[in-house]
Design a protein around this motif. Sequence first.
Motif, PDB file in Angstrom:
ATOM      1  N   LEU A  55      88.367 -33.154  21.771  1.00  0.00           N
ATOM      2  CA  LEU A  55      88.837 -32.713  23.085  1.00  0.00           C
ATOM      3  C   LEU A  55      89.126 -31.241  22.899  1.00  0.00           C
ATOM      4  N   ALA A  56      89.218 -30.573  21.802  1.00  0.00           N
ATOM      5  CA  ALA A  56      89.464 -29.329  21.552  1.00  0.00           C
ATOM      6  C   ALA A  56      88.007 -28.523  21.435  1.00  0.00           C
ATOM      7  N   ALA A  57      86.961 -29.209  21.255  1.00  0.00           N
ATOM      8  CA  ALA A  57      85.886 -28.577  21.056  1.00  0.00           C
ATOM      9  C   ALA A  57      85.305 -27.525  22.234  1.00  0.00           C
ATOM     10  N   PRO A  58      85.546 -27.825  23.587  1.00  0.00           N
ATOM     11  CA  PRO A  58      85.300 -26.820  24.285  1.00  0.00           C
ATOM     12  C   PRO A  58      85.647 -25.298  24.025  1.00  0.00           C
ATOM     13  N   LEU A  59      87.125 -25.436  23.628  1.00  0.00           N
ATOM     14  CA  LEU A  59      87.773 -24.053  23.235  1.00  0.00           C
ATOM     15  C   LEU A  59      87.275 -23.739  21.885  1.00  0.00           C
ATOM     16  N   VAL A  60      87.467 -24.528  20.854  1.00  0.00           N
ATOM     17  CA  VAL A  60      87.063 -24.205  19.339  1.00  0.00           C
ATOM     18  C   VAL A  60      85.764 -23.630  19.219  1.00  0.00           C
ATOM     19  N   ALA A  61      84.801 -24.023  20.297  1.00  0.00           N
ATOM     20  CA  ALA A  61      83.188 -23.466  19.962  1.00  0.00           C
ATOM     21  C   ALA A  61      83.298 -22.151  20.539  1.00  0.00           C
ATOM     22  N   ARG A  62      84.151 -21.530  21.471  1.00  0.00           N
ATOM     23  CA  ARG A  62      84.273 -20.430  22.186  1.00  0.00           C
ATOM     24  C   ARG A  62      85.118 -19.577  21.382  1.00  0.00           C
ATOM     25  N   LEU A  63      85.790 -19.663  20.529  1.00  0.00           N
ATOM     26  CA  LEU A  63      86.948 -18.818  19.607  1.00  0.00           C
ATOM     27  C   LEU A  63      86.050 -17.909  19.001  1.00  0.00           C
ATOM     28  N   PRO A  64      86.445 -16.612  18.799  1.00  0.00           N
ATOM     29  CA  PRO A  64      86.002 -15.563  17.842  1.00  0.00           C
ATOM     30  C   PRO A  64      86.138 -16.201  16.460  1.00  0.00           C
ATOM     31  N   GLU A  65      84.981 -15.872  15.512  1.00  0.00           N
ATOM     32  CA  GLU A  65      85.113 -15.855  14.339  1.00  0.00           C
ATOM     33  C   GLU A  65      86.304 -15.885  13.560  1.00  0.00           C
ATOM     34  N   ALA A 143      85.633 -21.600  31.849  1.00  0.00           N
ATOM     35  CA  ALA A 143      86.984 -21.247  31.891  1.00  0.00           C
ATOM     36  C   ALA A 143      87.601 -20.669  30.499  1.00  0.00           C
ATOM     37  N   PHE A 144      87.051 -21.213  29.445  1.00  0.00           N
ATOM     38  CA  PHE A 144      87.473 -20.878  28.029  1.00  0.00           C
ATOM     39  C   PHE A 144      86.452 -19.617  27.745  1.00  0.00           C
ATOM     40  N   ARG A 145      85.249 -19.520  28.018  1.00  0.00           N
ATOM     41  CA  ARG A 145      84.230 -18.609  27.885  1.00  0.00           C
ATOM     42  C   ARG A 145      84.936 -17.222  28.463  1.00  0.00           C
ATOM     43  N   PHE A 146      85.627 -17.348  29.790  1.00  0.00           N
ATOM     44  CA  PHE A 146      86.068 -16.091  30.457  1.00  0.00           C
ATOM     45  C   PHE A 146      87.392 -15.847  29.746  1.00  0.00           C
ATOM     46  N   LEU A 147      88.244 -16.682  29.365  1.00  0.00           N
ATOM     47  CA  LEU A 147      89.612 -16.227  28.761  1.00  0.00           C
ATOM     48  C   LEU A 147      89.334 -15.785  27.527  1.00  0.00           C
TER      49      LEU A 147
END
Length: 257
Positions: A55-65, A143-147
Amino acid sequence: MTTADIPESGPEDDLQQGLFSHLLELRTRLLKSLAALVLVLLALVPFANRLYSQLAAPLVARLPEGAHLIATGVTSPFITPLKLAFYLALFISMPVILYQLWAFVSPGLYKHEKRLARPLLVAAMALFYLGCAFAYFLVLPAAFRFLVAVTPSGVEMMTDISQYLDFVMLMFFAFGLCFEVPVAVVVLAAVGVVDLDKLRSGRRYAIVGAFGVAAVITPPDITSMLMLGVPMCLLYEVGVLAVRWLIPPRSPEPDAS
């Protein structure tokens, strides 16, 4: 004692017996629904942590390193995956729950009501699932890419796992409900609130309403708003077509004069 001495059951006794039998049936249906929910929940609990990671994959994949999700509550690492398992169990067992509900209320419906209610029930369930899938695979990544992109310099984005779950479940519920537009349109036409001509002439208001709802529900980026507003407009058109196919036009009432 003769048969004349046996008291006859009156209308009140028949009413009480009928009410009692309906309550027993309702209890049975509720127990079956609860049993389905518990069985699915027990099957999902061993995979709760893995399900949360998915479930967290869409956010984790777009977080900074170097950034990651955090747990600010003492029991959050244990409770949050269990909450997700419960939500998924309710999501998976919903067809069984709706079937039990249908089996309880259908004997009291007329034949033409059953003929309309069955496809509406199936369509409502399918559209809700479609809305949730649309939110997970398309809207949340955008949305996460934008945030992540608008995070101020010097601020490290580290989201709490419990807040993330609440946000995603809210998005699923909101998109699932918004995708019920065709069902809502058909129901309104079936009860006589609107007709085909009113639906056609009200397109402009439907478009404004769709984008107004999208602006309130979605994260504050234009992409997410468009990704909800446009499908809602298309689903409105689907509802208009469904009314044309399923709801016969009402004959005009005779003039009383």
